[in-house]
Design a protein around this motif. Structure first.
Motif, PDB file in Angstrom:
ATOM      1  N   MET A  42       2.979  -7.634  -6.787  1.00 26.01           N
ATOM      2  CA  MET A  42       3.165  -6.692  -7.880  1.00 26.01           C
ATOM      3  C   MET A  42       1.821  -6.116  -8.320  1.00 26.01           C
ATOM      4  O   MET A  42       1.680  -4.909  -8.520  1.00 26.01           O
ATOM      5  N   LEU A  43       0.790  -6.976  -8.431  1.00 28.22           N
ATOM      6  CA  LEU A  43      -0.538  -6.507  -8.809  1.00 28.22           C
ATOM      7  C   LEU A  43      -1.116  -5.559  -7.754  1.00 28.22           C
ATOM      8  O   LEU A  43      -1.757  -4.565  -8.095  1.00 28.22           O
ATOM      9  N   MET A  44      -0.884  -5.883  -6.490  1.00 25.87           N
ATOM     10  CA  MET A  44      -1.385  -5.029  -5.406  1.00 25.87           C
ATOM     11  C   MET A  44      -0.765  -3.636  -5.506  1.00 25.87           C
ATOM     12  O   MET A  44      -1.451  -2.631  -5.341  1.00 25.87           O
ATOM     13  N   GLN A  45       0.534  -3.612  -5.732  1.00 23.19           N
ATOM     14  CA  GLN A  45       1.233  -2.341  -5.771  1.00 23.19           C
ATOM     15  C   GLN A  45       0.830  -1.493  -6.980  1.00 23.19           C
ATOM     16  O   GLN A  45       0.980  -0.281  -6.961  1.00 23.19           O
ATOM     17  N   GLN A  46       0.298  -2.159  -7.992  1.00 25.90           N
ATOM     18  CA  GLN A  46      -0.184  -1.411  -9.164  1.00 25.90           C
ATOM     19  C   GLN A  46      -1.552  -0.797  -8.894  1.00 25.90           C
ATOM     20  O   GLN A  46      -1.991   0.078  -9.640  1.00 25.90           O
ATOM     21  N   GLY A  47      -2.215  -1.258  -7.849  1.00 30.36           N
ATOM     22  CA  GLY A  47      -3.482  -0.655  -7.430  1.00 30.36           C
ATOM     23  C   GLY A  47      -4.687  -1.340  -8.026  1.00 30.36           C
ATOM     24  O   GLY A  47      -4.607  -2.339  -8.725  1.00 30.36           O
ATOM     25  N   GLY A  48      -5.854  -0.786  -7.704  1.00 31.52           N
ATOM     26  CA  GLY A  48      -7.117  -1.301  -8.224  1.00 31.52           C
ATOM     27  C   GLY A  48      -7.604  -2.541  -7.497  1.00 31.52           C
ATOM     28  O   GLY A  48      -8.451  -3.258  -8.014  1.00 31.52           O
TER      29      GLY A  48
END
Length: 132
Positions: A105-111
């Protein structure tokens, strides 16, 4: 090839021409030297019905070969899927699953640095730990 289509009982004549080249005919040689032909058999042309039957048989064999190949491929896919399910059931872990889903989920949010590699690894972790 022309020799094979001659009628039954036909004779084949090998003619050596003055320039040294050879030709094969069903008629006696004209203007050249005849030479005996040993070991050559003349087969009459194949009847149309027999040719069609053999072509149909060839098509059926090719279709059967392709079906067997498709069946073997399908069996290998099923065996691979079964092995994947076995490995996933052995590795299923609710805690690690929750961590992997959170990371994804964090990956898909980027950064995230090296996004593609990390995203791939996060997806692999979800598959490994979350699907028994």
């Amino acid at each position: 090839m022309a020799l094979l289509a001659m009628p039954a009982g036909a004779q084949v004549h090998k003619c050596v021409l003055p320039d040294g080249s050879s030709s094969y005919t069903s008629a006696p040689c004209e203007g050249g030297e005849a030479q005996p032909l040993d070991g050559i058999s003349v087969t009459p042309g194949m009847p149309e019905a027999e040719r069609q039957r053999l072509e149909q048989l060839s098509r059926e064999r090719e279709q059967e070969r392709r079906q067997q190949q498709a069946d073997r491929s399908h069996q290998r896919i099923e065996e691979t899927n079964s092995e994947v399910r076995r490995i996933q059931s052995e590795n299923a872990d609710p805690e690690k699953c929750a961590e992997a889903r959170n990371s994804l989920m964090l990956m898909q949010q980027g950064g995230v640095p090296d996004y593609d590699t990390n995203l791939f690894m996060a997806k692999q972790a979800v598959q490994l730990y979350c699907y028994p």
